[in-house]
Design a protein around this motif. Sequence first.
Motif, PDB file in Angstrom:
ATOM      1  N   ASP A 108       0.945  -1.369  -0.039  1.00  0.00           N
ATOM      2  CA  ASP A 108       0.097  -0.007   0.048  1.00  0.00           C
ATOM      3  C   ASP A 108       0.823   1.091   0.062  1.00  0.00           C
ATOM      4  O   ASP A 108       1.910   1.224   0.506  1.00  0.00           O
ATOM      5  N   HIS A 161     -12.302  -5.818  -5.489  1.00  0.00           N
ATOM      6  CA  HIS A 161     -12.096  -5.236  -4.308  1.00  0.00           C
ATOM      7  C   HIS A 161     -12.998  -3.734  -4.304  1.00  0.00           C
ATOM      8  O   HIS A 161     -12.765  -2.998  -5.164  1.00  0.00           O
ATOM      9  N   TYR A 163     -12.383  -1.277  -2.087  1.00  0.00           N
ATOM     10  CA  TYR A 163     -11.262  -0.372  -1.965  1.00  0.00           C
ATOM     11  C   TYR A 163      -9.761  -1.185  -1.900  1.00  0.00           C
ATOM     12  O   TYR A 163     -10.029  -2.319  -1.897  1.00  0.00           O
ATOM     13  N   GLY A 165      -7.571  -1.226   0.654  1.00  0.00           N
ATOM     14  CA  GLY A 165      -6.970  -1.533   2.039  1.00  0.00           C
ATOM     15  C   GLY A 165      -7.375  -0.590   3.020  1.00  0.00           C
ATOM     16  O   GLY A 165      -8.424   0.392   2.582  1.00  0.00           O
ATOM     17  N   ARG A 166      -6.848  -0.442   4.182  1.00  0.00           N
ATOM     18  CA  ARG A 166      -7.051   0.212   5.245  1.00  0.00           C
ATOM     19  C   ARG A 166      -5.738   1.120   5.791  1.00  0.00           C
ATOM     20  O   ARG A 166      -4.943   0.346   5.857  1.00  0.00           O
ATOM     21  N   ASP A 167      -5.973   2.150   6.455  1.00  0.00           N
ATOM     22  CA  ASP A 167      -5.056   2.796   6.864  1.00  0.00           C
ATOM     23  C   ASP A 167      -4.965   2.580   8.337  1.00  0.00           C
ATOM     24  O   ASP A 167      -5.561   1.653   8.751  1.00  0.00           O
ATOM     25  N   GLU A 168      -4.043   2.975   9.340  1.00  0.00           N
ATOM     26  CA  GLU A 168      -3.744   2.600  10.606  1.00  0.00           C
ATOM     27  C   GLU A 168      -4.904   2.880  11.336  1.00  0.00           C
ATOM     28  O   GLU A 168      -5.097   2.424  12.576  1.00  0.00           O
ATOM     29  N   GLY A 170      -7.885   2.486  10.201  1.00  0.00           N
ATOM     30  CA  GLY A 170      -9.180   1.628   9.994  1.00  0.00           C
ATOM     31  C   GLY A 170      -9.700   2.315   8.810  1.00  0.00           C
ATOM     32  O   GLY A 170     -10.846   1.656   8.317  1.00  0.00           O
ATOM     33  N   ARG A 171      -9.444   3.608   8.470  1.00  0.00           N
ATOM     34  CA  ARG A 171     -10.406   4.036   7.212  1.00  0.00           C
ATOM     35  C   ARG A 171      -9.961   3.499   5.816  1.00  0.00           C
ATOM     36  O   ARG A 171      -8.758   3.059   5.888  1.00  0.00           O
ATOM     37  N   PRO A 172     -10.796   3.257   4.849  1.00  0.00           N
ATOM     38  CA  PRO A 172     -10.532   2.554   3.810  1.00  0.00           C
ATOM     39  C   PRO A 172      -9.610   3.668   2.878  1.00  0.00           C
ATOM     40  O   PRO A 172      -9.877   4.759   3.115  1.00  0.00           O
ATOM     41  N   VAL A 173      -8.725   2.817   2.005  1.00  0.00           N
ATOM     42  CA  VAL A 173      -7.633   3.634   1.286  1.00  0.00           C
ATOM     43  C   VAL A 173      -8.061   3.341  -0.254  1.00  0.00           C
ATOM     44  O   VAL A 173      -8.230   2.039  -0.444  1.00  0.00           O
ATOM     45  N   GLU A 207     -18.986   3.808   4.097  1.00  0.00           N
ATOM     46  CA  GLU A 207     -17.568   3.918   5.056  1.00  0.00           C
ATOM     47  C   GLU A 207     -16.903   5.338   4.934  1.00  0.00           C
ATOM     48  O   GLU A 207     -15.709   5.662   5.347  1.00  0.00           O
TER      49      GLU A 207
END
Length: 275
Positions: A108, A161, A163, A165-168, A170-173, A207
């Motif tokens: 990511d 998919h 999105y 992934g998620r950041d630290e 927990g938000r979608p990236v 989200e």
Amino acid sequence: MSQPATPLSEQEQQQLVRLIGRAMLPALPPGWAKVRAEYRAAGRHIEVDLAFAAADGQWRPVRPPMDVVQLFGQLRTGMYAADRGTWLSAVYEIEAPSQFAVDFNAEDEPRWRNAPPVIGFQDELRTFPRADDRIPDWLRQRVGLPPRVEVVPPGELRTAHVYDGRDEAGRPVVNRQTVDPQLREALLAYLEAAPVVLAARDLDVDEFAPGEQDVPLNFRTDGTWIWAGAVPHYLRKHGLPPEAALVRHIVDRDFRVADVDDATKDRAVALITAS
């Protein structure tokens, strides 16, 4: 392409990890309870943040010692693997007196303080070469490479998919190319015309808009791809593009949804419920 130095053994990597932890300590005041280091790099572009928390739990930034910066760089170089590259960011956390955890991210895009220039990403691939199928879509876009073409064997279903992934927190990236505005409505029509194979009556939480619960809980398939109702929903509501490979697939089909037989629908349901 240049090749990194000889990879470090597992034991050597662990030794460097311990040295990085020790190198942080001189920057910390008495009474620290937690410390967190974040290292981000692309080629010669390097960012390092160091912060500590005392008993009150409030995080306070401190200047990272040069030893921390250099040791992280040695570890990144030593963890290079042929064709796979090396990690792009790392988070190192210590909780007094001696508990620690390190998380490495090789796929990511890091959350840059200042995004590197194009040459930084080009240097990354020159210094730490990756096989073509190991270069993430966001990195391909950064260096100007064409999107990766993935061949799906005939009869095999692929799941999109929502999105990346998620950041630290927990938000979608999302790291994707924007959809051509001229294709948007045709894409939406296709995504919302394919047959539904699984659905629930409830709506899911958006989200990207906390507090709003309007995301359809369903799955569709066109016989090649499976996608959640969130895919067209987020495209329509937030302009979030679907995966590039799914967009190419739809364009190649000239935006025409083919008939999907019952056996394929059953296989799609089996894949969805097994994930």
